[in-house]
Design a protein around this motif. Sequence first.
Motif, PDB file in Angstrom:
ATOM      1  N   ARG A  91     -49.166 -36.680  34.033  1.00 21.99           N
ATOM      2  CA  ARG A  91     -48.553 -35.534  33.364  1.00 21.99           C
ATOM      3  C   ARG A  91     -49.421 -35.018  32.222  1.00 21.99           C
ATOM      4  O   ARG A  91     -49.466 -33.810  31.960  1.00 21.99           O
ATOM      5  CB  ARG A  91     -47.166 -35.919  32.829  1.00 21.99           C
ATOM      6  CG  ARG A  91     -46.133 -36.264  33.882  1.00 21.99           C
ATOM      7  CD  ARG A  91     -45.738 -35.087  34.745  1.00 21.99           C
ATOM      8  NE  ARG A  91     -45.263 -33.949  34.007  1.00 21.99           N
ATOM      9  CZ  ARG A  91     -44.332 -33.099  34.452  1.00 21.99           C
ATOM     10  NH1 ARG A  91     -43.767 -33.290  35.633  1.00 21.99           N
ATOM     11  NH2 ARG A  91     -43.967 -32.061  33.736  1.00 21.99           N
ATOM     12  N   ARG A  92     -50.105 -35.905  31.537  1.00 17.84           N
ATOM     13  CA  ARG A  92     -50.941 -35.491  30.407  1.00 17.84           C
ATOM     14  C   ARG A  92     -52.139 -34.658  30.840  1.00 17.84           C
ATOM     15  O   ARG A  92     -52.705 -33.928  30.024  1.00 17.84           O
ATOM     16  CB  ARG A  92     -51.411 -36.728  29.635  1.00 17.84           C
ATOM     17  CG  ARG A  92     -50.330 -37.316  28.744  1.00 17.84           C
ATOM     18  CD  ARG A  92     -50.797 -38.569  28.040  1.00 17.84           C
ATOM     19  NE  ARG A  92     -49.827 -38.997  27.033  1.00 17.84           N
ATOM     20  CZ  ARG A  92     -49.874 -40.154  26.406  1.00 17.84           C
ATOM     21  NH1 ARG A  92     -50.854 -41.017  26.681  1.00 17.84           N
ATOM     22  NH2 ARG A  92     -48.953 -40.465  25.512  1.00 17.84           N
ATOM     23  N   ARG A  93     -52.519 -34.753  32.100  1.00 15.43           N
ATOM     24  CA  ARG A  93     -53.631 -33.933  32.598  1.00 15.43           C
ATOM     25  C   ARG A  93     -53.330 -32.452  32.448  1.00 15.43           C
ATOM     26  O   ARG A  93     -54.243 -31.635  32.323  1.00 15.43           O
ATOM     27  CB  ARG A  93     -53.888 -34.247  34.074  1.00 15.43           C
ATOM     28  CG  ARG A  93     -54.519 -35.600  34.338  1.00 15.43           C
ATOM     29  CD  ARG A  93     -54.495 -35.907  35.819  1.00 15.43           C
ATOM     30  NE  ARG A  93     -55.034 -34.812  36.616  1.00 15.43           N
ATOM     31  CZ  ARG A  93     -54.825 -34.677  37.927  1.00 15.43           C
ATOM     32  NH1 ARG A  93     -54.076 -35.550  38.575  1.00 15.43           N
ATOM     33  NH2 ARG A  93     -55.352 -33.662  38.583  1.00 15.43           N
ATOM     34  N   TYR A  94     -52.040 -32.106  32.446  1.00 10.43           N
ATOM     35  CA  TYR A  94     -51.652 -30.701  32.362  1.00 10.43           C
ATOM     36  C   TYR A  94     -51.248 -30.306  30.941  1.00 10.43           C
ATOM     37  O   TYR A  94     -50.678 -29.238  30.728  1.00 10.43           O
ATOM     38  CB  TYR A  94     -50.513 -30.427  33.348  1.00 10.43           C
ATOM     39  CG  TYR A  94     -50.882 -30.853  34.745  1.00 10.43           C
ATOM     40  CD1 TYR A  94     -51.886 -30.194  35.447  1.00 10.43           C
ATOM     41  CD2 TYR A  94     -50.271 -31.948  35.347  1.00 10.43           C
ATOM     42  CE1 TYR A  94     -52.259 -30.603  36.714  1.00 10.43           C
ATOM     43  CE2 TYR A  94     -50.637 -32.353  36.618  1.00 10.43           C
ATOM     44  CZ  TYR A  94     -51.634 -31.677  37.295  1.00 10.43           C
ATOM     45  OH  TYR A  94     -52.011 -32.094  38.546  1.00 10.43           O
ATOM     46  N   LEU A  95     -51.543 -31.188  29.995  1.00  9.09           N
ATOM     47  CA  LEU A  95     -51.263 -30.908  28.587  1.00  9.09           C
ATOM     48  C   LEU A  95     -52.531 -31.163  27.772  1.00  9.09           C
ATOM     49  O   LEU A  95     -52.533 -31.994  26.856  1.00  9.09           O
ATOM     50  CB  LEU A  95     -50.125 -31.810  28.081  1.00  9.09           C
ATOM     51  CG  LEU A  95     -48.778 -31.688  28.787  1.00  9.09           C
ATOM     52  CD1 LEU A  95     -47.878 -32.861  28.413  1.00  9.09           C
ATOM     53  CD2 LEU A  95     -48.107 -30.368  28.435  1.00  9.09           C
ATOM     54  N   PRO A  96     -53.633 -30.482  28.093  1.00  9.85           N
ATOM     55  CA  PRO A  96     -54.908 -30.783  27.420  1.00  9.85           C
ATOM     56  C   PRO A  96     -54.873 -30.569  25.920  1.00  9.85           C
ATOM     57  O   PRO A  96     -55.585 -31.243  25.174  1.00  9.85           O
ATOM     58  CB  PRO A  96     -55.897 -29.826  28.103  1.00  9.85           C
ATOM     59  CG  PRO A  96     -55.048 -28.706  28.628  1.00  9.85           C
ATOM     60  CD  PRO A  96     -53.754 -29.353  29.036  1.00  9.85           C
ATOM     61  N   ARG A  98     -52.000 -30.797  24.016  1.00 13.18           N
ATOM     62  CA  ARG A  98     -50.986 -31.641  23.381  1.00 13.18           C
ATOM     63  C   ARG A  98     -50.605 -32.808  24.289  1.00 13.18           C
ATOM     64  O   ARG A  98     -49.456 -32.927  24.731  1.00 13.18           O
ATOM     65  CB  ARG A  98     -49.729 -30.833  23.042  1.00 13.18           C
ATOM     66  CG  ARG A  98     -49.915 -29.771  21.965  1.00 13.18           C
ATOM     67  CD  ARG A  98     -48.570 -29.186  21.538  1.00 13.18           C
ATOM     68  NE  ARG A  98     -47.758 -30.174  20.858  1.00 13.18           N
ATOM     69  CZ  ARG A  98     -46.604 -30.663  21.336  1.00 13.18           C
ATOM     70  NH1 ARG A  98     -46.143 -30.281  22.503  1.00 13.18           N
ATOM     71  NH2 ARG A  98     -45.908 -31.542  20.650  1.00 13.18           N
ATOM     72  N   PRO A  99     -51.540 -33.704  24.588  1.00  5.02           N
ATOM     73  CA  PRO A  99     -51.201 -34.838  25.456  1.00  5.02           C
ATOM     74  C   PRO A  99     -50.123 -35.732  24.864  1.00  5.02           C
ATOM     75  O   PRO A  99     -49.417 -36.433  25.591  1.00  5.02           O
ATOM     76  CB  PRO A  99     -52.537 -35.584  25.598  1.00  5.02           C
ATOM     77  CG  PRO A  99     -53.336 -35.172  24.408  1.00  5.02           C
ATOM     78  CD  PRO A  99     -52.941 -33.749  24.145  1.00  5.02           C
ATOM     79  N   GLU A 100     -49.984 -35.683  23.523  1.00  5.68           N
ATOM     80  CA  GLU A 100     -48.971 -36.514  22.865  1.00  5.68           C
ATOM     81  C   GLU A 100     -47.561 -35.971  23.061  1.00  5.68           C
ATOM     82  O   GLU A 100     -46.578 -36.608  22.639  1.00  5.68           O
ATOM     83  CB  GLU A 100     -49.270 -36.620  21.365  1.00  5.68           C
ATOM     84  CG  GLU A 100     -49.016 -35.353  20.550  1.00  5.68           C
ATOM     85  CD  GLU A 100     -50.121 -34.317  20.654  1.00  5.68           C
ATOM     86  OE1 GLU A 100     -50.014 -33.268  19.991  1.00  5.68           O
ATOM     87  OE2 GLU A 100     -51.103 -34.562  21.395  1.00  5.68           O
ATOM     88  N   ALA A 101     -47.424 -34.819  23.716  1.00  8.64           N
ATOM     89  CA  ALA A 101     -46.097 -34.232  23.937  1.00  8.64           C
ATOM     90  C   ALA A 101     -45.243 -35.099  24.845  1.00  8.64           C
ATOM     91  O   ALA A 101     -44.020 -34.974  24.861  1.00  8.64           O
ATOM     92  CB  ALA A 101     -46.225 -32.827  24.526  1.00  8.64           C
TER      93      ALA A 101
END
Length: 232
Positions: A91-96, A98-101
């Motif tokens: 999932r973090r791959r699509y939040l470059p 804000r990976p901490e979201a």
Amino acid sequence: MRHVESFVAAVTHEMKTPLAGIKSLLQTMAAGRVPREQVQQLLALGLKESERLEHTIENVLLAGKLRGGRLQVLAESVGLKGFLESFVEHRRRYLPDRPEAIELRWPDGVGELSVRADPQALRTILENLVDNAFKYGGQPPEVAIEVTPEARSVAVSVVDNGIGFEPDQAQMLFVPYRRALGAGSRSSLKHGTGLGLSISLELARRMGGRLTAESDGPGHGSRFTLVVERDS
């Protein structure tokens, strides 16, 4: 009939929105108007939108299979920690930016936990819950996956900081074609696709687990908890 018409309209909207986003991104990149430093960010956004479109289609197909009795859910031993770490990383791959979201809150001092689950069904449930958490999350959205071991089971909760809902509406969230509204809404419920939660509830039941929803009220976020059996 009205529910069917609303469902078709909602699904069409859910499919057209990411498709329009992907088309716009491709047109912008094809025109050469993208600075080099923004290429990776736009590619991540395009991948996110394509997954959103794929997920909508999968939910529609899953709903048909469940209603027709054509879907097998087979529980097996699943290492939950590794499974969730991989899920969050994906999932973090699509939040470059804000990976901490999204974060995984694994209990301190606890190693791997094995549970009885169908891996694909488990992933589908988590995708639906996390998608909803971001869709109805706060500004900016903050999503956590919390794990709580119990004597014979493990609770996996998806917690968000979003719009929340009235506590007495929790069961209605799992009714197909409906979804909750948060604070400031004239009505507490309105029509929508409503497939994600209804599918997740049925998949949880078929794995021998359960799925519940909690909120302290509009504006106070939501907690959706999946409970699955431990693999002894």
